[in-house]
Design an enzyme around this catalytic site. Structure first.
Site, PDB file in Angstrom:
ATOM      1  N   THR A  30       0.826  -1.226   0.000  1.00  0.00           N
ATOM      2  CA  THR A  30       0.000   0.000   0.000  1.00  0.00           C
ATOM      3  C   THR A  30       0.855   1.270   0.000  1.00  0.00           C
ATOM      4  O   THR A  30       0.470   2.267  -0.607  1.00  0.00           O
ATOM      5  CB  THR A  30      -0.972   0.039   1.206  1.00  0.00           C
ATOM      6  N   GLN A 103       1.501 -13.239  -0.760  1.00  0.00           N
ATOM      7  CA  GLN A 103       0.186 -13.378  -1.394  1.00  0.00           C
ATOM      8  C   GLN A 103       0.048 -12.333  -2.503  1.00  0.00           C
ATOM      9  O   GLN A 103      -0.934 -12.326  -3.229  1.00  0.00           O
ATOM     10  CB  GLN A 103      -0.917 -13.158  -0.360  1.00  0.00           C
ATOM     11  N   VAL A 105       0.519 -10.267  -5.925  1.00  0.00           N
ATOM     12  CA  VAL A 105       0.698 -10.688  -7.317  1.00  0.00           C
ATOM     13  C   VAL A 105       1.383  -9.586  -8.126  1.00  0.00           C
ATOM     14  O   VAL A 105       1.505  -9.700  -9.344  1.00  0.00           O
ATOM     15  CB  VAL A 105      -0.674 -11.047  -7.946  1.00  0.00           C
ATOM     16  N   HIS A 121       0.009 -16.656  -4.621  1.00  0.00           N
ATOM     17  CA  HIS A 121      -1.217 -16.374  -5.382  1.00  0.00           C
ATOM     18  C   HIS A 121      -0.917 -16.033  -6.840  1.00  0.00           C
ATOM     19  O   HIS A 121      -1.754 -15.442  -7.523  1.00  0.00           O
ATOM     20  CB  HIS A 121      -2.005 -15.240  -4.717  1.00  0.00           C
ATOM     21  N   CYS A 129      -3.570 -18.703 -21.068  1.00  0.00           N
ATOM     22  CA  CYS A 129      -4.890 -19.129 -21.515  1.00  0.00           C
ATOM     23  C   CYS A 129      -5.538 -19.959 -20.402  1.00  0.00           C
ATOM     24  O   CYS A 129      -4.890 -20.827 -19.817  1.00  0.00           O
ATOM     25  CB  CYS A 129      -4.743 -19.950 -22.787  1.00  0.00           C
ATOM     26  N   CYS A 147      -7.045 -16.687 -26.969  1.00  0.00           N
ATOM     27  CA  CYS A 147      -5.895 -17.548 -27.263  1.00  0.00           C
ATOM     28  C   CYS A 147      -6.124 -18.163 -28.646  1.00  0.00           C
ATOM     29  O   CYS A 147      -7.273 -18.274 -29.104  1.00  0.00           O
ATOM     30  CB  CYS A 147      -5.820 -18.640 -26.199  1.00  0.00           C
ATOM     31  N   CYS A 149      -6.146 -21.102 -29.316  1.00  0.00           N
ATOM     32  CA  CYS A 149      -6.997 -22.293 -29.141  1.00  0.00           C
ATOM     33  C   CYS A 149      -8.462 -21.907 -28.935  1.00  0.00           C
ATOM     34  O   CYS A 149      -9.334 -22.774 -28.835  1.00  0.00           O
ATOM     35  CB  CYS A 149      -6.512 -23.148 -27.966  1.00  0.00           C
ATOM     36  N   SER A 188      -4.186  -9.443   6.479  1.00  0.00           N
ATOM     37  CA  SER A 188      -5.270  -9.622   7.458  1.00  0.00           C
ATOM     38  C   SER A 188      -5.352 -11.075   7.910  1.00  0.00           C
ATOM     39  O   SER A 188      -6.067 -11.381   8.857  1.00  0.00           O
ATOM     40  CB  SER A 188      -6.598  -9.206   6.833  1.00  0.00           C
ATOM     41  N   ASN A 209       1.675  -5.132  11.333  1.00  0.00           N
ATOM     42  CA  ASN A 209       0.485  -4.724  10.587  1.00  0.00           C
ATOM     43  C   ASN A 209      -0.023  -3.385  11.109  1.00  0.00           C
ATOM     44  O   ASN A 209       0.237  -3.012  12.246  1.00  0.00           O
ATOM     45  CB  ASN A 209      -0.619  -5.789  10.740  1.00  0.00           C
TER      46      ASN A 209
HETATM   47  P1  OAD Z   1      -6.038  -7.640   3.116  1.00  0.00           P
HETATM   48  O1  OAD Z   1      -6.529  -6.413   2.435  1.00  0.00           O
HETATM   49  O2  OAD Z   1      -7.013  -8.642   3.558  1.00  0.00           O
HETATM   50  O3  OAD Z   1      -5.177  -7.236   4.386  1.00  0.00           O
HETATM   51  C1  OAD Z   1      -4.186  -6.260   4.317  1.00  0.00           C
HETATM   52  C2  OAD Z   1      -3.765  -5.912   5.738  1.00  0.00           C
HETATM   53  O4  OAD Z   1      -2.675  -5.005   5.657  1.00  0.00           O
HETATM   54  C3  OAD Z   1      -4.867  -5.222   6.537  1.00  0.00           C
HETATM   55  O5  OAD Z   1      -4.941  -5.838   7.826  1.00  0.00           O
HETATM   56  C4  OAD Z   1      -4.380  -3.774   6.648  1.00  0.00           C
HETATM   57  O6  OAD Z   1      -4.737  -3.180   7.888  1.00  0.00           O
HETATM   58  C5  OAD Z   1      -2.888  -3.936   6.557  1.00  0.00           C
HETATM   59  N1  OAD Z   1      -2.174  -2.765   5.993  1.00  0.00           N
HETATM   60  C6  OAD Z   1      -2.586  -1.894   5.053  1.00  0.00           C
HETATM   61  N2  OAD Z   1      -1.606  -1.015   4.769  1.00  0.00           N
HETATM   62  C7  OAD Z   1      -0.553  -1.360   5.552  1.00  0.00           C
HETATM   63  C8  OAD Z   1       0.761  -0.845   5.729  1.00  0.00           C
HETATM   64  N3  OAD Z   1       1.208   0.204   5.044  1.00  0.00           N
HETATM   65  N4  OAD Z   1       1.578  -1.460   6.598  1.00  0.00           N
HETATM   66  C9  OAD Z   1       1.151  -2.537   7.320  1.00  0.00           C
HETATM   67  N5  OAD Z   1      -0.081  -3.061   7.209  1.00  0.00           N
HETATM   68  C10 OAD Z   1      -0.921  -2.486   6.331  1.00  0.00           C
HETATM   69  O7  OAD Z   1      -4.935  -8.282   2.130  1.00  0.00           O
HETATM   70  P2  OAD Z   1      -4.303  -9.744   2.193  1.00  0.00           P
HETATM   71  O8  OAD Z   1      -4.266 -10.250   3.576  1.00  0.00           O
HETATM   72  O9  OAD Z   1      -3.053  -9.708   1.426  1.00  0.00           O
HETATM   73  O10 OAD Z   1      -6.484 -13.074  -2.811  1.00  0.00           O
HETATM   74  O11 OAD Z   1      -5.388 -10.550   1.380  1.00  0.00           O
HETATM   75  C11 OAD Z   1      -5.178 -11.904   1.108  1.00  0.00           C
HETATM   76  C12 OAD Z   1      -5.825 -12.275  -0.179  1.00  0.00           C
HETATM   77  O12 OAD Z   1      -7.191 -11.843  -0.187  1.00  0.00           O
HETATM   78  C13 OAD Z   1      -5.261 -11.588  -1.410  1.00  0.00           C
HETATM   79  O13 OAD Z   1      -4.080 -12.204  -1.869  1.00  0.00           O
HETATM   80  C14 OAD Z   1      -6.375 -11.694  -2.390  1.00  0.00           C
HETATM   81  C15 OAD Z   1      -7.500 -11.280  -1.496  1.00  0.00           C
HETATM   82  O14 OAD Z   1      -8.753 -11.721  -1.862  1.00  0.00           O
HETATM   83  C16 OAD Z   1      -7.086 -13.376  -3.964  1.00  0.00           C
HETATM   84  O15 OAD Z   1      -7.527 -12.537  -4.739  1.00  0.00           O
HETATM   85  C17 OAD Z   1      -7.166 -14.846  -4.207  1.00  0.00           C
END
Ligand code: OAD
Length: 239
Positions: A30, A103, A105, A121, A129, A147, A149, A188, A209
């Site tokens: 972020t 996680q 991408v 991820h 494709c 694609c 195909c 999270s 976090n």
């Molecule tokens: P989330 O959006 O669920 O969580 C991000 C966490 O980072 C939150 O708890 C925020 O408070 C915290 N945060 C935000 N900015 C921050 C900063 N500068 N420093 C420290 N913490 C900060 O994202 P993920 O846990 O990565 O998957 O989500 C997991 C998966 O859910 C993703 O990979 C994606 C999503 O759906 C798929 O699309 C399959």
């Protein structure tokens, strides 16, 4: 304010750990300008993941799926890694950490110079494709081409309802099970199965976090703050 006593503790743990693994989520990016998913400014507060990030969306609502991923791909064009990503790359180079499992991408860890990165991820920067799995160009995807195909083009990411790519998953699990220290940054921990990884280690666990919620329960050390700022503070203790 970052807790300096906790920063000192983590410094000691990093110095004595023989194998440290980092696990990151969207909060790691972020501060580079990439939105996360579940914060008030995150993707899932304005878009329903079921409508855009599932196999169902890809197969039956391709225009919506395509619009969502095109938006995210185009938004990455002017994005660069921040100092926190660079510190993790430096630590790998200096032997302070072993590897990063993410996680994310967006490819920012690799862009910052991290070499051992397990993309749990997948990567939004690669297109393939959906049917024959052959790789294709980003332009072809953005132009909504098919694609050769006849299959639909898609980013090489994990959609809800899909298995995680096995190689990075097995490698991340292997490294975490043998780690003395696992540092979880900016996630999270809402999403299975990655949220199971921290409990796989016999070593110490740290959670860094912005928001400290129930997901911080069970960690040996919890450091509240922004990923970049906390990593800069910790890195300063090595100078
Ligand atoms: P989330 O959006 O669920 O969580 C991000 C966490 O980072 C939150 O708890 C925020 O408070 C915290 N945060 C935000 N900015 C921050 C900063 N500068 N420093 C420290 N913490 C900060 O994202 P993920 O846990 O990565 O998957 O989500 C997991 C998966 O859910 C993703 O990979 C994606 C999503 O759906 C798929 O699309 C399959």
């Amino acid at each position: 304010m970052i807790d300096s006593a906790k920063v000192s503790t983590l410094h000691e743990w990093l110095k004595t750990s023989k194998q440290t693994v980092i696990l990151t989520g969207a909060g790691m990016s972020t501060e580079s300008g990439v939105p996360d998913f579940r914060s008030s400014t995150g993707w899932w507060t304005k878009t329903d993941p079921q409508k855009v990030a599932t196999v169902e969306a890809l197969e039956h609502h391709y225009p919506l799926f395509h619009e969502f991923y095109s938006l995210r791909i185009n938004a990455l064009k002017n994005i660069v890694p921040h100092e926190g990503h660079e510190i993790l790359a430096l630590w790998e180079n200096q032997g302070i950490i072993r590897s990063v499992a993410t996680q994310n991408v967006d490819g920012l860890h690799q862009q910052a110079g991290s070499k051992d990165v397990k993309e749990l991820h997948g990567s939004i920067r690669k297109i393939r494709c959906h049917s024959c799995k052959k790789f294709a160009s980003m332009e072809a995807f953005l132009n909504m081409e098919k694609c050769e195909c006849g299959g639909k083009l898609r980013p090489n990411v994990v959609l809800f309802g899909e298995m995680l790519p096995q190689e990075p998953w097995i490698n991340a699990m292997y490294n975490i099970q043998r780690a003395d220290l696992v540092i979880v940054i900016g996630t999270s921990l809402e999403v299975y199965p990655v949220n199971q990884l921290p409990s796989e280690t016999k070593g110490k666990t740290v959670y860094i976090n912005l928001d400290i919620s129930n997901n911080a329960i069970g960690f040996d050390l919890v450091l509240q703050g922004k990923a970049k700022e906390v990593l800069v503070e910790i890195n300063n203790t090595f100078k």
